[in-house]
Design an enzyme around this catalytic site. Structure first.
Site, PDB file in Angstrom:
ATOM      1  N   THR A   1      28.481  44.182 108.493  1.00 12.61           N
ATOM      2  CA  THR A   1      27.266  44.746 109.016  1.00 12.61           C
ATOM      3  C   THR A   1      27.194  45.256 107.359  1.00 12.61           C
ATOM      4  OG1 THR A   1      27.565  45.609 110.893  1.00 12.61           O
ATOM      5  CG2 THR A   1      25.716  46.790 109.036  1.00 12.61           C
TER       6      THR A   1
ATOM      7  N   SER B   1      27.518  41.155  90.000  1.00 10.31           N
ATOM      8  CA  SER B   1      28.172  42.063  90.840  1.00 10.31           C
ATOM      9  C   SER B   1      26.419  43.764  91.054  1.00 10.31           C
ATOM     10  CB  SER B   1      28.588  42.701  89.846  1.00 10.31           C
ATOM     11  OG  SER B   1      28.995  44.080  90.082  1.00 10.31           O
ATOM     12  N   ALA B   2      26.495  44.326  91.181  1.00  9.00           N
ATOM     13  CA  ALA B   2      25.822  45.642  91.697  1.00  9.00           C
ATOM     14  C   ALA B   2      25.540  46.155  90.170  1.00  9.00           C
ATOM     15  CB  ALA B   2      25.058  46.046  92.697  1.00  9.00           C
ATOM     16  N   HIS B   3      27.053  46.998  89.901  1.00  6.59           N
ATOM     17  CA  HIS B   3      27.350  48.251  89.073  1.00  6.59           C
ATOM     18  C   HIS B   3      27.170  48.275  87.974  1.00  6.59           C
ATOM     19  CE1 HIS B   3      31.564  48.276  88.536  1.00  6.59           C
ATOM     20  NE2 HIS B   3      32.137  46.920  89.280  1.00  6.59           N
TER      21      HIS B   3
ATOM     22  N   GLN C   1      28.876  40.145  83.925  1.00  3.69           N
ATOM     23  CA  GLN C   1      28.260  40.754  82.646  1.00  3.69           C
ATOM     24  C   GLN C   1      27.293  39.743  82.201  1.00  3.69           C
ATOM     25  OE1 GLN C   1      30.032  43.629  81.903  1.00  3.69           O
ATOM     26  NE2 GLN C   1      31.655  43.486  82.321  1.00  3.69           N
TER      27      GLN C   1
ATOM     28  N   ASN D   1      33.916  38.803  79.563  1.00  6.51           N
ATOM     29  CA  ASN D   1      34.223  40.395  79.104  1.00  6.51           C
ATOM     30  C   ASN D   1      34.670  40.991  78.748  1.00  6.51           C
ATOM     31  OD1 ASN D   1      36.556  39.601  81.402  1.00  6.51           O
ATOM     32  ND2 ASN D   1      36.715  42.074  81.399  1.00  6.51           N
TER      33      ASN D   1
ATOM     34  N   CYS E   1      48.804  51.247  76.544  1.00  3.90           N
ATOM     35  CA  CYS E   1      49.830  52.458  75.810  1.00  3.90           C
ATOM     36  C   CYS E   1      51.364  52.139  76.474  1.00  3.90           C
ATOM     37  CB  CYS E   1      50.501  53.709  75.977  1.00  3.90           C
ATOM     38  SG  CYS E   1      49.841  54.389  74.359  1.00  3.90           S
TER      39      CYS E   1
ATOM     40  N   THR F   1      34.235  40.557  92.845  1.00  3.52           N
ATOM     41  CA  THR F   1      35.683  40.014  93.068  1.00  3.52           C
ATOM     42  C   THR F   1      36.048  39.016  94.205  1.00  3.52           C
ATOM     43  OG1 THR F   1      36.781  42.076  92.248  1.00  3.52           O
ATOM     44  CG2 THR F   1      38.477  40.546  93.904  1.00  3.52           C
TER      45      THR F   1
END
Lengths: 370, 383
Positions: A231, A193-195, A174, A144, A315, A71
């Site tokens: 940091t 992105s890392a995750h 992705q 994605n 929903c 993001t």
């Protein structure tokens, strides 16, 4: 639990966590500190930077700054545009889509190119939106929600041909570590992105063309060449580094493995579920629809059967349909029933078979109950 | 000098011979509100004093006390010996550093050597001589310093009144069962009945897997906020999943909600009876949605014998929202977790269903066994 929501986030890579462990304990120093501990932390940071960049970019042409994730990278890229217009697509992740929408409040006109049925941008329509005042074009690398792959290299080249001053950005969240890809010279900015590859949430990077005078979103101590103060998240960065090392070492092998699994899974579901993901899309994502059912309800039924799946519908009456899949032009009964099944290199055949069984059983249960 | 919170109570003293009962209940409720916080509670003439607490938690105590029904107002202040020197030391802490002020003294101890006026003049005079930036204004002062000389050789010195929740002590009107959804209205309805002394028990209906766990979490959060006022200790949940599925499969679509509500009322009544609740409470407001027309209200109220209290019946949505904001439930209520899945929402709900049509559709279901089955899903969540 059989985890098939890897496009949302992956389980952190254990080896990477172990290898990075020292940065939580012995060498916790601030990389900006001028004593020996700080200096060596800084050296590690630079090594991580060059390794991560090296996987997809030529270090003489590109540089990499660490961010808090996809993001942030997307925001920093999009808000670099100050005037004129920004051209992006209807198939973008919210981080790009909402940033583009916000640009309108800042005097930059956002333009959205339509997408094809599979989520790929319509190249002709995209190019027709680019003109002499287009400051930036942003196109997601791998959609994605569907897994469709945009041909970033050829799009970037075509954009530059039309307006050489237009910057080209791509959200590669992705794609990084999942598709064989080297940054072509026409791409100016690229978000990762890392995750999504075994790293930690809260870690990412923005890759930029070296001479591009990017502006910071965060001001302060001047870290990351003044482009991203704060940091550095050393532990997160080290986990990212080691997770990427494993991912890139087996990228080709993973692709073959997962393409096989994806097709194996779909062959089990075929006839019951409608396929949304294209065959030539990312091997990591299989999006399907249980037409006329509610993806969100199926998702919870699957959870109770030990399978974790993603969805593209809710929903809720307010945000019932996925913006992206609506833009792909699917009718409501398809949009309602969307399930996104996404894999990691650890996903195995036996898991896929069990997941397929659970999905078919959940669909059957749904039909009986509703 | 000791920090205290002075608690004044409201309607209780109007209750004649029952006064003792109300006061006992009130002090029990104050103790419940302060559970987990070190303190001592003492009753003095016409008020309570919270003493011996940790000064760092004074704000929290004041907030919790102000939410107890029956509290008219409360004040943070100081308890000191009744000599002028001690009173003055406390008054200095209360007095503003600049602007206008007035000292008001009340003297319960009529043997005190100075009159109220003399105490006010003396303390006001000392404050003035010490701080040149202060001025006395006896008509419209910006700040007041109150001194209350008590009979036991002590005095209370305080500066402002914090408005209490008013109403009557919770429990003084018996027990009711509130049907709480994740919406804006029902917590407000519960608040209003608790304010009239009703002990409010909570019941929530969910339909997992059609509704998600987030919706349930939201109701738990709302219940916790409400319980700061109502002092409720638990939330009960019941699954109406199978009932919704049966209605959806077998009955006319436009009656989906109407029929479900009749089931909810039946289940609520059974649970109410079991726990000794003497009424049901809902957040319904006349005409707000299709199921809350006169016909809708009648059709659900029709299946139970217990009285159904609907404190919001004559309120506009804006009025309800204003109250929800004041109570502190609004922000949670508008979180995006819905308590009804669109699977079961009819496109055109019946606005004025006739009772005969409803009963005809309902006869397609095994009402009794569905209710029994639902009662088997009760979960109790401590708050």
């Amino acid at each position: 639990m059989i985890y098939l929501d890897n496009a949302a986030t992956t389980r952190p890579n254990e080896h990477a966590l172990e290898r990075a462990n020292a940065f939580l304990h012995d060498t916790f120093y601030n990389p900006s500190a001028l004593y020996r501990g700080g200096v060596s932390a800084h050296a590690e940071l630079e090594a991580a930077r060059s390794e991560l960049l090296g996987y997809i970019g030529d270090p003489s042409r590109f540089s990499l700054l660490f961010t808090s994730g996809g993001t942030e990278g997307d925001n920093q890229a999009l808000f670099f545009a100050r005037r004129g217009n920004v051209v992006t697509t209807a198939g973008e992740h919210a981080a790009v889509y909402e940033s583009a929408t916000e640009l309108k409040n800042r005097g930059v006109e956002p333009r959205f190119a339509p997408v094809e049925r599979d989520g790929r941008v319509n190249e002709e329509a995209l190019l027709s939106l680019v003109d002499s005042s287009t400051a930036l074009v942003s196109v997601v690398h791998v959609n994605n929600e569907t897994g469709a792959v945009n041909d970033i290299s050829s799009l970037a080249r075509a954009v530059k041909r039309k307006n050489p001053r237009t910057l080209f950005h791509s959200d590669g969240v992705q794609a990084f570590g999942k598709l064989p890809f080297r940054l072509p010279p026409d791409v100016d900015l690229y978000t990762v992105s890392a995750h999504k590859i075994g790293g930690l949430k809260g870690t990412g990077a923005l890759i930029k063309r070296k001479e591009l005078a990017l502006r910071p979103l965060l001001f302060g101590g001047g870290q990351e060449g003044g482009l991203r103060s704060g940091t550095e998240n050393m532990f997160g960065i080290e986990v990212f580094r080691y997770a990427a090392e494993e991912t890139f070492a087996s990228l080709e092998k993973n692709s073959v493995h997962l393409r096989g699994l994806r097709e194996r899974l779909f062959s089990r579901l075929e006839g019951t579920l409608t396929r949304i993901s294209p065959e030539d899309g990312s091997p990591y994502i299989l999006t399907v629809s249980a037409e006329g059912m509610r993806g969100e309800v199926l998702q919870r039924m699957l959870w109770d059967r030990g399978v974790v799946a993603g969805t593209g519908s809710a929903c809720s009456s307010k945000h019932r349909f996925s913006r992206v899949l609506t833009a792909c032009g699917y009718p409501e009964r398809v949009l309602d029933g969307v399930l996104r099944l996404s894999f990691s290199p650890e996903t195995g055949e036996e898991e896929i078979d069990r997941a397929a069984e659970a999905i078919l059983a959940a669909v059957q249960e749904y039909k009986e109950r509703v | 000098m000791e920090s205290v919170v002075i608690v004044r109570y409201a309607e209780i003293h109007l209750k004649g011979k029952n006064r003792g009962y109300f006061e006992r209940l009130f002090s029990v409720n104050l103790e419940r509100a302060l559970r987990g916080i070190r303190h001592e509670l003492h009753r003095t003439s016409g008020r309570y004093l919270v003493e011996k607490f940790d000064e760092a938690r004074a704000d929290e105590i004041e907030r919790k006390i102000s939410r107890v029904f029956g509290v008219y107002s409360c004040s943070r202040g100081w308890l000191v010996p009744n000599d002028l020197g001690s009173i003055y030391e406390a008054a200095k802490r209360i007095a503003p550093s600049f602007g206008t002020f007035k000292v008001e003294t009340h003297r319960a101890d009529k043997k005190y050597p100075l009159t109220s006026m003399e105490v006010s003049a003396e303390i006001g005079g000392r404050l003035l001589s010490e701080n040149r930036q202060l001025r006395v204004d006896v008509h419209e002062p910006e700040n007041r310093v109150y001194i209350d000389v008590r009979e036991n050789g002590t005095a209370l010195v305080f500066g402002s009144f914090y408005e209490g929740a008013g109403g009557m002590p919770v429990g003084s009107s018996g027990t009711g069962l509130l049907m709480i959804s994740g919406g804006i209205d029902s917590p407000v309805a519960g608040y209003m009945m608790a304010k009239r002394g009703l002990h409010v028990e909570l019941l929530h209906f969910h339909s997992y897997p059609y509704t998600n766990e987030g919706a349930k979490e939201k109701v738990v959060t709302l219940s916790k906020i409400l319980s700061e006022y109502s002092l409720t200790a638990r939330l009960r949940t019941v699954s109406v999943t199978h009932i919704q599925e049966e209605i959806h499969k077998k009955c006319a679509e436009e009656l989906n909600v109407t029929l479900l509500r009749r089931f909810m009322f039946r289940i609520a009544e059974k649970i109410a009876t079991e726990i000794g609740a003497k009424c049901l409470v809902t957040g319904e407001s006349l005409g707000q949605v299709a199921s809350q027309t006169l016909e809708g209200l009648t059709s659900s109220g029709d299946v139970v014998r217990l009285p159904v209290l609907r404190p919001l019946i004559g309120f506009d949505k804006e009025e309800i929202i204003a109250r929800a904001k004041k109570i502190g439930t609004f922000e949670t209520s508008v979180l995006p977790f819905e308590d009804c899945c669109t699977v079961f929402l009819p496109e055109h709900p019946a606005i004025k269903p006739s009772l005969s049509f409803i009963e005809e559709e309902e006869s397609k279901l095994d009402v009794e066994s569905l209710v029994e089955e639902a009662l088997g899903t009760v979960e109790v969540i401590p708050l």
